[in-house]
Design a protein around this motif. Structure first.
Motif, short mmCIF file in Angstrom:
data_model
loop_
_atom_site.label_atom_id
_atom_site.label_comp_id
_atom_site.label_asym_id
_atom_site.label_seq_id
_atom_site.Cartn_x
_atom_site.Cartn_y
_atom_site.Cartn_z
N SER A 71 -2.12 -12.35 4.40
CA SER A 71 -2.59 -11.23 3.26
C SER A 71 -2.37 -9.94 3.63
CB SER A 71 -4.04 -11.50 3.11
OG SER A 71 -4.46 -12.97 2.67
N VAL A 72 -2.52 -9.47 4.95
CA VAL A 72 -2.38 -8.15 5.25
C VAL A 72 -1.11 -7.75 5.27
CG1 VAL A 72 -2.51 -6.67 7.25
CG2 VAL A 72 -4.59 -8.07 6.67
N SER A 73 0.05 -8.87 5.77
CA SER A 73 1.21 -8.52 5.77
C SER A 73 1.77 -8.40 4.07
CB SER A 73 2.20 -9.64 6.36
OG SER A 73 1.89 -9.87 7.87
N ALA A 74 1.33 -9.08 3.34
CA ALA A 74 1.77 -8.68 1.86
C ALA A 74 1.24 -7.43 1.39
CB ALA A 74 1.24 -9.90 1.01
N ALA A 75 0.11 -7.18 1.75
CA ALA A 75 -0.41 -5.92 1.28
C ALA A 75 0.42 -4.69 2.21
CB ALA A 75 -1.98 -5.75 1.72
N VAL A 76 0.49 -4.70 3.27
CA VAL A 76 1.57 -3.82 3.85
C VAL A 76 2.87 -3.49 3.13
CG1 VAL A 76 2.90 -3.08 6.25
CG2 VAL A 76 0.33 -3.98 6.09
N LYS A 77 3.38 -4.40 2.84
CA LYS A 77 4.90 -4.52 2.11
C LYS A 77 4.74 -3.85 1.04
CE LYS A 77 8.63 -7.34 0.95
NZ LYS A 77 9.04 -8.88 0.75
N GLU A 78 3.54 -4.39 0.07
CA GLU A 78 3.30 -3.75 -1.04
C GLU A 78 3.13 -2.31 -1.06
OE1 GLU A 78 3.66 -4.09 -5.09
OE2 GLU A 78 3.84 -5.62 -3.70
N PHE A 79 2.25 -1.85 -0.12
CA PHE A 79 1.93 -0.30 -0.12
C PHE A 79 3.01 0.58 0.78
CE2 PHE A 79 -2.37 -1.43 -0.64
CZ PHE A 79 -2.71 -1.06 -1.65
N GLY A 80 4.02 -0.31 1.43
CA GLY A 80 5.09 0.16 2.08
C GLY A 80 5.98 1.23 1.43
N TRP A 87 2.64 4.44 0.56
CA TRP A 87 1.05 4.84 0.64
C TRP A 87 0.87 5.02 2.30
CZ3 TRP A 87 -2.38 4.91 -3.42
CH2 TRP A 87 -1.80 4.79 -4.66
N ASP A 88 0.09 5.97 2.46
CA ASP A 88 -0.59 6.03 4.02
C ASP A 88 -1.40 4.75 4.17
OD1 ASP A 88 0.61 8.66 4.14
OD2 ASP A 88 -1.31 9.51 3.50
N ALA A 89 -2.03 4.02 3.22
CA ALA A 89 -2.67 2.98 3.40
C ALA A 89 -1.88 1.86 4.16
CB ALA A 89 -3.06 2.39 2.22
N SER A 90 -0.64 1.77 3.98
CA SER A 90 0.33 0.74 4.55
C SER A 90 0.38 0.92 6.15
CB SER A 90 1.94 1.01 4.19
OG SER A 90 2.52 0.04 4.58
N ALA A 92 -1.79 2.20 8.01
CA ALA A 92 -3.38 2.29 8.09
C ALA A 92 -3.75 0.76 8.31
CB ALA A 92 -4.33 2.74 7.30
N LEU A 93 -3.33 -0.09 7.09
CA LEU A 93 -3.31 -1.42 7.12
C LEU A 93 -2.77 -2.21 8.40
CD1 LEU A 93 -3.16 -2.37 3.38
CD2 LEU A 93 -5.32 -2.78 4.95
N ARG A 94 -1.39 -1.73 8.62
CA ARG A 94 -0.71 -2.43 9.78
C ARG A 94 -1.53 -2.18 10.97
NH1 ARG A 94 2.18 0.18 12.89
NH2 ARG A 94 2.70 1.98 11.34
N ARG A 95 -1.93 -0.86 11.48
CA ARG A 95 -2.70 -0.62 12.49
C ARG A 95 -4.12 -1.52 12.78
NH1 ARG A 95 -0.64 4.15 11.26
NH2 ARG A 95 -2.64 5.03 10.36
N ALA A 96 -4.64 -1.61 11.56
CA ALA A 96 -5.98 -2.59 11.37
C ALA A 96 -5.74 -3.77 11.69
CB ALA A 96 -6.55 -2.05 10.20
N HIS A 97 -4.50 -4.36 11.34
CA HIS A 97 -4.15 -5.60 11.46
C HIS A 97 -3.84 -6.10 12.84
CE1 HIS A 97 -2.86 -9.64 10.53
NE2 HIS A 97 -1.83 -9.50 11.12
#
Length: 145
Positions: A71-80, A87-90, A92-97
């Motif tokens: 799920s997180v990999s898909a979100a990182v890719k989508e925000f990448g 997006w900066d969220a990409s 941040a999500l990667r580091r959180a993951h």
């Protein structure tokens, strides 16, 4: 020690008129402390707890950890970044993951350790008892007379 006992001890410490606790006495007739509900104290209970860790907890943690990774990999890719922007969220999500994955690995390691300890406790107690009996047998002069 039950939580109620702990609360009583804490309140006794706060009360300057309370009698001090003494630990230099024998346990009352019939045994020492009371039983704690839900505490796996017998070998079959410990084996059942180890089996539950092995059959339910470890596979569930591993499965849910993989699901979160997907799920997180898909979100990182989508925000990448796309066309040089993202997006900066990409990040941040990667580091959180990455932190999440470390925590899942640590939890799986802890579960494996607990499972191993539950499985070997009876053996350890038995080994200790044999060792103590051997030591006492060597020092005892009761049978010499």
């Amino acid at each position: 020690m039950a939580w109620e006992e702990w609360d009583q001890i804490k309140s006794g410490v706060a009360d300057p008129h309370a009698a001090p606790m003494q630990l230099n006495q024998l346990a009352p007739a019939g045994g020492g402390g009371g039983s704690v509900p839900g505490l796996a104290a017998s070998s079959p209970q410990k084996q059942a707890a180890a089996k539950a860790i092995n059959d339910d907890l470890e596979p569930g943690v591993a499965r849910d950890g993989k699901h979160a990774a997907a799920s997180v990999s898909a979100a990182v890719k989508e925000f990448g970044p796309r066309d040089g922007y993202g997006w900066d969220a990409s990040g941040a999500l990667r580091r959180a993951h990455e932190t999440w994955e470390k925590q899942v690995r640590m939890l799986l390691g802890r579960l494996a350790t607990e499972k191993g300890l539950l499985s070997t406790t009876a053996i350890s107690f038995q080994s200790n008892e044999i060792d103590i009996a051997t030591q006492l047998g060597r020092r005892s002069r009761i049978g010499d007379h």
